[in-house]
Design an enzyme around this catalytic site. Structure first.
Site, short mmCIF file in Angstrom:
data_model
loop_
_atom_site.label_atom_id
_atom_site.label_comp_id
_atom_site.label_asym_id
_atom_site.label_seq_id
_atom_site.Cartn_x
_atom_site.Cartn_y
_atom_site.Cartn_z
NE ARG A 53 -2.83 0.35 3.39
CZ ARG A 53 -2.05 0.55 4.47
NH1 ARG A 53 -1.35 1.66 4.57
NH2 ARG A 53 -1.99 -0.34 5.43
CE1 TYR A 106 -16.99 11.28 -15.60
CE2 TYR A 106 -16.38 11.44 -13.29
CZ TYR A 106 -16.84 10.70 -14.36
OH TYR A 106 -17.14 9.39 -14.18
CG ASP A 179 -10.13 16.27 -14.95
OD1 ASP A 179 -9.44 15.69 -15.80
OD2 ASP A 179 -11.12 15.74 -14.40
CE LYS A 204 -12.94 8.05 -18.07
NZ LYS A 204 -13.27 9.27 -17.38
#
Ligand SMILES: *Cc1c(COP(=O)(O)O)cnc(C)c1O
Length: 386
Positions: A53, A106, A179, A204
């Site tokens: 992690r 978004y 973004d 994306k």
């Protein structure tokens, strides 16, 4: 390779973080699945590796690649774009703070701040960021902690002046977040334009093949990077090794894919201009687009996303989406295959009834890298059936 060296974009995309394996010489570094690392005596970590992690070599390689492409000193890779956004906002906000956001982002980003952070005392205001005087006034009234923008925007393809907004925000000590999912670092590098943090849904264009969900943050400030790094480690929304590896593999071909996305999107957009069924073609690569000159200045290409505003309204938009044959009707964007999306009921359903609601006449195309002639013919046959 070292950070921000003088090599070109594709050389960095292919080689950053990809040193051949020291033991075998494997040109593609192995994917590290191990969750834990042997210690040479208690606390005797090898190169800082302790637990998955916290650190993982495959994730580190992706982070190095992302930092070099966006021109940042730090990159952090997450399990999704929204996980990256969540970690960033938790690192910078306290109850009582306010976020000022563009009015065409978004839907999930808006939902995250409104519905999740709203419960913890964070205020949210959205506005049109092309109105720079309006932004100054709003900053004076709200004293926001964060200014959040997306350019080109989703799905209306509005172009926002990153450098101008960053200057206004920085005068007031506000953190500027961009973004960059639609443009990708191949076409636009917001840190160089003055932004403080770049956010990606690597799901994306960066992944590029619609086969891996992921997100990232890229930034230059050491202190902020360590605060966000603590969120990444302590809250744990890291990307897994296989996901990180797939994303790294996708990024190696980003430049050739984006060139083709831009070429095909331009062809589809130009073919739609003046078509009887189409009221407006929203693509910054068209001279007629209100953000064309700004996009030409701030970007190195206009991207692969095209939205259409259909004259026949909602009925026509729905029929159009369901009539396409090469374009697949699906959520998401940025893969090699062309997709069509009906924002008001799909990607942007979560902002219905808010100021961000997308008109029912809008369809959004993610123009893929198939043959341009096939894509143009597909859009034309679907319009002919309206
Ligand atoms: C998809 C998307 C996101 C969210 O990313 P996930 O990987 O789906 O969590 C954020 N911003 C933009 C512009 C997106 O397209």
């Amino acid at each position: 390779m070292t950070t921000n060296d003088n090599h070109g974009f594709s050389t960095r995309a292919i080689h950053a973080g990809q040193t051949p394996d020291e033991t075998t010489g494997a040109v593609i570094p192995p994917v590290h699945f191990s969750t834990t690392y042997a210690q040479d005596g208690i606390g005797g970590l090898r190169n800082g590796y302790e637990y998955g992690r916290g650190t993982n070599p495959t994730r580190d390689a992706l982070q190095q690649q992302l930092a070099e492409l966006e021109g940042g000193t730090h990159a952090l890779s997450f399990a999704s774009g929204l996980a990256a956004e969540d970690a960033l906002l938790r690192a910078v906000l306290e109850p009582g703070n306010h976020v000022l956001m563009g009015d065409d982002v978004y839907g999930g980003t808006h939902r995250l701040v409104r519905r999740i952070f709203g419960q913890w005392g964070i205020g949210l205001t959205t506005m049109d960021f092309s109105d720079l005087d309006g932004v100054r006034t709003m900053i004076g009234q709200l004293a926001p902690k964060v200014l959040w923008l997306e350019t080109p925007s989703n799905p209306l393809m509005k172009v926002t002046d990153v450098a101008a907004l960053a200057e206004i925000a920085h005068d007031a000590g506000i953190l500027v977040v961009v973004d960059n999912t639609f443009a990708t670092p191949y076409l636009q590098t917001p840190l160089a334009l003055g932004a403080d943090v770049v956010v990606h849904s690597t799901t994306k264009y960066l992944g590029g093949h619609s086969d891996v969900v992921g997100g990232a943050l890229v930034l230059n400030d050491d202190e902020l990077a360590s605060r966000v790094g603590f969120q990444q480690f302590a809250a744990g929304a890291v990307s897994g090794p296989m996901d990180a590896w797939l994303t790294t593999r996708g990024i190696k071909t980003l430049a050739v894919r984006m060139d083709r996305h831009c070429h095909n999107a331009q062809a589809v957009a130009e073919a739609m201009v003046g078509h009887a069924g189409v009221a407006r073609v929203l693509y910054p690569g068209l001279d007629s687009h209100p953000g064309h000159e700004l996009a030409a200045r701030q970007m190195r290409g206009f991207g692969g996303m095209v939205s259409l505003d259909l004259t026949g309204g909602e009925g026509a938009a729905r029929r159009f989406c369901e009539s396409l044959e090469v374009f697949t009707l699906a959520e998401s964007l940025g893969g090699v295959e062309s997709l069509v999306n009906y924002p008001s009921e799909m990607t942007h359903a979560s902002v219905r009834g808010t100021a961000l609601e997308v008109p029912a006449s809008i369809v959004r195309l993610s123009v893929g890298i198939e043959d341009a002639a096939d894509l143009v013919a597909d859009v034309e046959q679907a319009l002919a059936r309206l």
